[in-house]
Design a protein around this motif. Structure first.
Motif, PDB file in Angstrom:
ATOM      1  N   TYR A 155       2.849   8.440  -8.188  1.00 29.84           N
ATOM      2  CA  TYR A 155       4.142   8.768  -7.592  1.00 29.84           C
ATOM      3  C   TYR A 155       3.996   9.951  -6.620  1.00 29.84           C
ATOM      4  O   TYR A 155       4.496   9.899  -5.484  1.00 29.84           O
ATOM      5  CB  TYR A 155       5.154   9.098  -8.694  1.00 29.84           C
ATOM      6  N   ALA A 156       3.285  10.976  -7.042  1.00 25.03           N
ATOM      7  CA  ALA A 156       3.086  12.157  -6.185  1.00 25.03           C
ATOM      8  C   ALA A 156       2.334  11.781  -4.910  1.00 25.03           C
ATOM      9  O   ALA A 156       2.663  12.263  -3.817  1.00 25.03           O
ATOM     10  CB  ALA A 156       2.329  13.246  -6.952  1.00 25.03           C
ATOM     11  N   ASP A 157       1.334  10.906  -5.032  1.00 23.75           N
ATOM     12  CA  ASP A 157       0.561  10.503  -3.852  1.00 23.75           C
ATOM     13  C   ASP A 157       1.375   9.622  -2.907  1.00 23.75           C
ATOM     14  O   ASP A 157       1.257   9.749  -1.685  1.00 23.75           O
ATOM     15  CB  ASP A 157      -0.726   9.793  -4.261  1.00 23.75           C
ATOM     16  N   PHE A 158       2.191   8.723  -3.441  1.00 20.22           N
ATOM     17  CA  PHE A 158       3.065   7.928  -2.566  1.00 20.22           C
ATOM     18  C   PHE A 158       4.029   8.854  -1.814  1.00 20.22           C
ATOM     19  O   PHE A 158       4.280   8.671  -0.619  1.00 20.22           O
ATOM     20  CB  PHE A 158       3.854   6.876  -3.350  1.00 20.22           C
ATOM     21  N   GLN A 159       4.555   9.858  -2.529  1.00 24.16           N
ATOM     22  CA  GLN A 159       5.446  10.825  -1.869  1.00 24.16           C
ATOM     23  C   GLN A 159       4.714  11.587  -0.762  1.00 24.16           C
ATOM     24  O   GLN A 159       5.249  11.772   0.328  1.00 24.16           O
ATOM     25  CB  GLN A 159       6.013  11.818  -2.889  1.00 24.16           C
ATOM     26  N   LYS A 160       3.502  12.039  -1.047  1.00 20.82           N
ATOM     27  CA  LYS A 160       2.715  12.793  -0.062  1.00 20.82           C
ATOM     28  C   LYS A 160       2.405  11.913   1.140  1.00 20.82           C
ATOM     29  O   LYS A 160       2.473  12.369   2.296  1.00 20.82           O
ATOM     30  CB  LYS A 160       1.426  13.316  -0.699  1.00 20.82           C
ATOM     31  N   SER A 161       2.085  10.669   0.906  1.00 18.05           N
ATOM     32  CA  SER A 161       1.814   9.737   1.994  1.00 18.05           C
ATOM     33  C   SER A 161       3.028   9.605   2.900  1.00 18.05           C
ATOM     34  O   SER A 161       2.907   9.647   4.131  1.00 18.05           O
ATOM     35  CB  SER A 161       1.428   8.372   1.422  1.00 18.05           C
ATOM     36  N   LEU A 162       4.191   9.471   2.298  1.00 18.02           N
ATOM     37  CA  LEU A 162       5.431   9.347   3.076  1.00 18.02           C
ATOM     38  C   LEU A 162       5.755  10.653   3.791  1.00 18.02           C
ATOM     39  O   LEU A 162       6.232  10.642   4.932  1.00 18.02           O
ATOM     40  CB  LEU A 162       6.585   8.931   2.164  1.00 18.02           C
ATOM     41  N   GLU A 163       5.470  11.781   3.176  1.00 16.11           N
ATOM     42  CA  GLU A 163       5.680  13.082   3.817  1.00 16.11           C
ATOM     43  C   GLU A 163       4.801  13.212   5.069  1.00 16.11           C
ATOM     44  O   GLU A 163       5.238  13.731   6.100  1.00 16.11           O
ATOM     45  CB  GLU A 163       5.338  14.195   2.817  1.00 16.11           C
ATOM     46  N   LEU A 164       3.559  12.731   4.975  1.00 15.01           N
ATOM     47  CA  LEU A 164       2.630  12.824   6.103  1.00 15.01           C
ATOM     48  C   LEU A 164       2.909  11.791   7.195  1.00 15.01           C
ATOM     49  O   LEU A 164       2.532  11.981   8.350  1.00 15.01           O
ATOM     50  CB  LEU A 164       1.189  12.657   5.607  1.00 15.01           C
ATOM     51  N   ASN A 165       3.546  10.691   6.816  1.00 12.09           N
ATOM     52  CA  ASN A 165       3.875   9.628   7.770  1.00 12.09           C
ATOM     53  C   ASN A 165       5.301   9.169   7.499  1.00 12.09           C
ATOM     54  O   ASN A 165       5.523   8.087   6.940  1.00 12.09           O
ATOM     55  CB  ASN A 165       2.870   8.473   7.626  1.00 12.09           C
ATOM     56  N   PRO A 166       6.289   9.997   7.893  1.00  9.87           N
ATOM     57  CA  PRO A 166       7.696   9.700   7.586  1.00  9.87           C
ATOM     58  C   PRO A 166       8.123   8.322   8.100  1.00  9.87           C
ATOM     59  O   PRO A 166       7.749   7.908   9.191  1.00  9.87           O
ATOM     60  CB  PRO A 166       8.460  10.814   8.313  1.00  9.87           C
ATOM     61  N   GLY A 167       8.872   7.633   7.261  1.00  7.86           N
ATOM     62  CA  GLY A 167       9.397   6.337   7.649  1.00  7.86           C
ATOM     63  C   GLY A 167       8.433   5.175   7.448  1.00  7.86           C
ATOM     64  O   GLY A 167       8.756   4.038   7.779  1.00  7.86           O
ATOM     65  N   TRP A 168       7.240   5.438   6.897  1.00  7.55           N
ATOM     66  CA  TRP A 168       6.246   4.389   6.723  1.00  7.55           C
ATOM     67  C   TRP A 168       6.718   3.406   5.658  1.00  7.55           C
ATOM     68  O   TRP A 168       6.896   3.740   4.500  1.00  7.55           O
ATOM     69  CB  TRP A 168       4.902   4.997   6.355  1.00  7.55           C
ATOM     70  N   ASP A 169       6.912   2.156   6.059  1.00  4.93           N
ATOM     71  CA  ASP A 169       7.462   1.123   5.186  1.00  4.93           C
ATOM     72  C   ASP A 169       6.646   0.908   3.915  1.00  4.93           C
ATOM     73  O   ASP A 169       7.228   0.741   2.837  1.00  4.93           O
ATOM     74  CB  ASP A 169       7.577  -0.214   5.926  1.00  4.93           C
ATOM     75  N   LEU A 170       5.322   0.864   4.035  1.00  6.57           N
ATOM     76  CA  LEU A 170       4.509   0.598   2.848  1.00  6.57           C
ATOM     77  C   LEU A 170       4.751   1.638   1.757  1.00  6.57           C
ATOM     78  O   LEU A 170       4.956   1.288   0.598  1.00  6.57           O
ATOM     79  CB  LEU A 170       3.017   0.558   3.210  1.00  6.57           C
ATOM     80  N   ALA A 171       4.744   2.904   2.128  1.00  7.29           N
ATOM     81  CA  ALA A 171       4.962   3.964   1.132  1.00  7.29           C
ATOM     82  C   ALA A 171       6.398   3.937   0.616  1.00  7.29           C
ATOM     83  O   ALA A 171       6.633   4.100  -0.586  1.00  7.29           O
ATOM     84  CB  ALA A 171       4.628   5.330   1.726  1.00  7.29           C
ATOM     85  N   GLN A 172       7.346   3.725   1.501  1.00  5.57           N
ATOM     86  CA  GLN A 172       8.748   3.659   1.076  1.00  5.57           C
ATOM     87  C   GLN A 172       8.954   2.539   0.065  1.00  5.57           C
ATOM     88  O   GLN A 172       9.633   2.724  -0.953  1.00  5.57           O
ATOM     89  CB  GLN A 172       9.672   3.448   2.282  1.00  5.57           C
ATOM     90  N   ASN A 173       8.383   1.389   0.335  1.00  2.36           N
ATOM     91  CA  ASN A 173       8.539   0.256  -0.576  1.00  2.36           C
ATOM     92  C   ASN A 173       7.883   0.512  -1.918  1.00  2.36           C
ATOM     93  O   ASN A 173       8.413   0.094  -2.960  1.00  2.36           O
ATOM     94  CB  ASN A 173       7.986  -1.023   0.057  1.00  2.36           C
TER      95      ASN A 173
END
Length: 185
Positions: A155-173
């Protein structure tokens, strides 16, 4: 003290991984290999032959040689030839152990093989090296962590991924699958 309970709907095999090709300076076979890898060239065999020809015949800088191994590995990984891809990433790391994309892609290949435990070490190294596609390293590590039972880490890594690439569909999903509850303990 507040504890967080995290649950995720199972998505083994449903999550896509992220891969990175590496820029090559020049116009020879190695440059063509990069262009075909970057453009997701339709003929994997033709693109792979170009990369192999560059590796065998072209005089290159060390960084271009390492990058060409990574790019051929990406092509092989896209074609489902994960062990050959891992071999290319290992060759790239023999030339340049600090090439984050080689570590990132090695982690992705292990994930495709469903060898999630083996994916974590190269992904940790890609993150430590501050890889160009850092968001992808966190995303892939999240997949590996989830599939090895580390839901809070995932969960923390998915959040960090989205923080580094805002709006990224894969991480958001992926994050939509999690439910987070505060649990006093």
């Amino acid at each position: 003290r507040i504890k967080i309970a995290i649950a995720a709907l199972s998505a083994v095999g449903l999550a896509s991984t992220a891969a990175a090709q590496v820029f090559v300076i020049g116009n020879g076979f190695s440059g063509e290999c990069y262009q075909k890898t970057k453009s997701k060239y339709a003929s994997f065999n033709d693109a792979e032959k170009t990369c192999t020809q560059a590796i065998r015949e072209e005089a290159m800088t060390r960084s271009n040689r390492a990058a060409t191994f990574v790019n051929r590995g990406v092509l092989r990984m896209r074609n489902g030839r994960y062990d050959q891809a891992l071999s290319d990433y290992a060759e790239a790391l023999q030339v340049d152990a600090t090439l984050g994309a080689a570590h990132l892609n090695a982690g992705a290949a292990h994930i495709y093989k469903k060898d999630f435990g083996s994916a974590i070490t190269p992904l940790n190294e890609a993150i430590r090296l501050n890889s160009t596609d850092l968001f992808a390293a966190y995303y892939n590590r999240a997949i590996a962590r989830e599939n090895t039972g580390d839901l809070p880490g995932a969960y923390a890594d998915f959040q960090k991924s989205l923080e580094l690439n805002p709006g990224w569909d894969l991480a958001q999903n992926q994050l939509k699958r999690f439910s987070v509850d505060d649990v006093n303990g």
